[in-house]
Scaffold this active site. Sequence first.
Site, PDB file in Angstrom:
ATOM      1  N   GLU A 243       0.887  -1.173   0.000  1.00 25.80           N
ATOM      2  CA  GLU A 243       0.000   0.000   0.000  1.00 25.80           C
ATOM      3  C   GLU A 243       0.917   1.212   0.000  1.00 25.80           C
ATOM      4  OE1 GLU A 243      -3.181  -0.095  -0.274  1.00 25.80           O
ATOM      5  OE2 GLU A 243      -3.695  -2.138   0.291  1.00 25.80           O
ATOM      6  N   CYS A 277      -2.007   9.540   2.172  1.00 24.35           N
ATOM      7  CA  CYS A 277      -1.766   8.822   0.912  1.00 24.35           C
ATOM      8  C   CYS A 277      -2.900   9.065  -0.070  1.00 24.35           C
ATOM      9  CB  CYS A 277      -1.590   7.330   1.169  1.00 24.35           C
ATOM     10  SG  CYS A 277      -2.967   6.595   2.054  1.00 24.35           S
TER      11      CYS A 277
END
Length: 503
Positions: A243, A277
């Site tokens: 991720e 993010c």
Amino acid sequence: MNTVWAQGQALAETFESLNPATGEPIGTFPVNSRADVDAAVARAREAAAWWGGLGWKERQRRLLAWKSHIIRYIGRLAELVHIETGKPLADAKLEIFLAVVHIDWAARHARKILEPRRVRSGLVAVNQASWREYAPLGVVGVIGPWNYPVFTPIGSISYALAAGNAVVFKPSEFTPAVGGWLVSAFADIVPEHPVLQLVTGLGPTGEALARSTVDKIAFTGSSATARKVMAACADNLTPLIAECGGKDAFLVAADADLDAAADAAAWGAASNAGQTCIGVERVYVVQDVYHSFLEKLSERMSQLRAGDDREAHYGPMTMTSQVDIVEDHIADALARGGRAVLGGMQSVRRPYVDPVILTDVPETSMAVQDETFGPILTVTKVADLEEGIALANASRYALGSAVFSGSKKTAMAAARQMRAGMTAINSVIGFASVPALPFGGAGDSGFGRIHGPDGLREFTMAKAITRQRMRPLMNMTTFNRTDKDVSKLLALGTLIHGRRYRR
Ligand code: NAD
């Protein structure tokens, strides 16, 4: 890093976690060595056998107890998140609340999604009874980042635990106290075996975990580190979920609610000092509403203030090295003909960065190509939504995205065309609060999924079991079969599959 010496011998190395707003030390933590990590993984192997054998109900009971412990003591944990990352207390509490929602979902849904299920065997294997199962992998190594030190690792840890695995967790070196709190809270509830363990340290400790005998690594962090982790995992062919970073695009259609879009873009870009993010980094606005949108966005963002006090909208940059990147991106955009319609180079006042809006920035510049991870965004005029989608998709990242439009049909069509793992319509990061949805990206944003049914299955081995119920009419798995048997089977096959389909 510090070394602890005794009689001329290095006993152990330690590192300090610091408050990014004040520079004050928060705590001292061991730099766990390769041997420490291997020992933790060996202990986890035994714990995994016990935890895996507990059964769905008992695991669920313990995970839900952990969840309620976290929410009851949210103030204490939020304080740690606040001092280790610098984010405002209210933001820390929201992050923890969202993590709790995920623990709850994983605990309550693991059985339904993963328990053994009988499946149809089909005509050719009609003599077989068939089951599909999702067995735990064993031990999962979780390597976490600092920007959401609760929500992000919990997205892997809770799903891995609910699926029946033990976990060895290495939090970021910037947030070891938060990691330690989560692990010791779990140990209070599950004292029997070290089902969830903590290892602390810098990059080499993470690398040791990736090179250990864990059955999977769930890594969250930068794309550059993910490449190193993947190389380390190659040693043992250890599977990996990565991720990584993002460069999320935000589309504004001509029929969008511009006030709502400006408010969402401002929050998406600047909350958590832009260190998200799935934060908004690039905005593409259809030309008819470009000027009105830009005006509303500038007004909204000009009211934001970075600081360490209770009234501040967001805190300091957690890592000083990230401030250099933010500065480089602004300077590069301005040098290539971009304009700062809000803020500019002067917005960088370490450790804080005030909001910056850049326009007319060439698509080839750093501020459009690379993850900035600061309260900065580029706003670009496009002829129509199609051009916006094309520019949004021309990125090596593919994590989150957002579309603002007054038409459900237009918005859904655009969302489906976005090359991104997740798209929110008329909100930002809406998908992160829905535990049933998969979370993850493609390209430089990584691969694999956490959250939802896909997130549970990531931490299992899909297993097939067949039991022969009766002898087959034609046995093909014997050297006693004849050519006639094969011909008969193929004749049946042609009957079933050979029908002509009109194109
Ligand atoms: P980072 O890559 O610097 O570090 C992440 C973790 O990896 C840390 O625990 C670090 O100690 C460890 N590490 C460093 N070198 C290693 C190595 N060689 N082997 C194994 N582990 C190693 O990232 P960061 O600065 O902590 O986090 C910020 C990044 O994380 C941003 O790019 C952000 O977009 C990304 N992020 C992604 C998500 C997501 O879900 N996609 C969520 C949060 C953050």
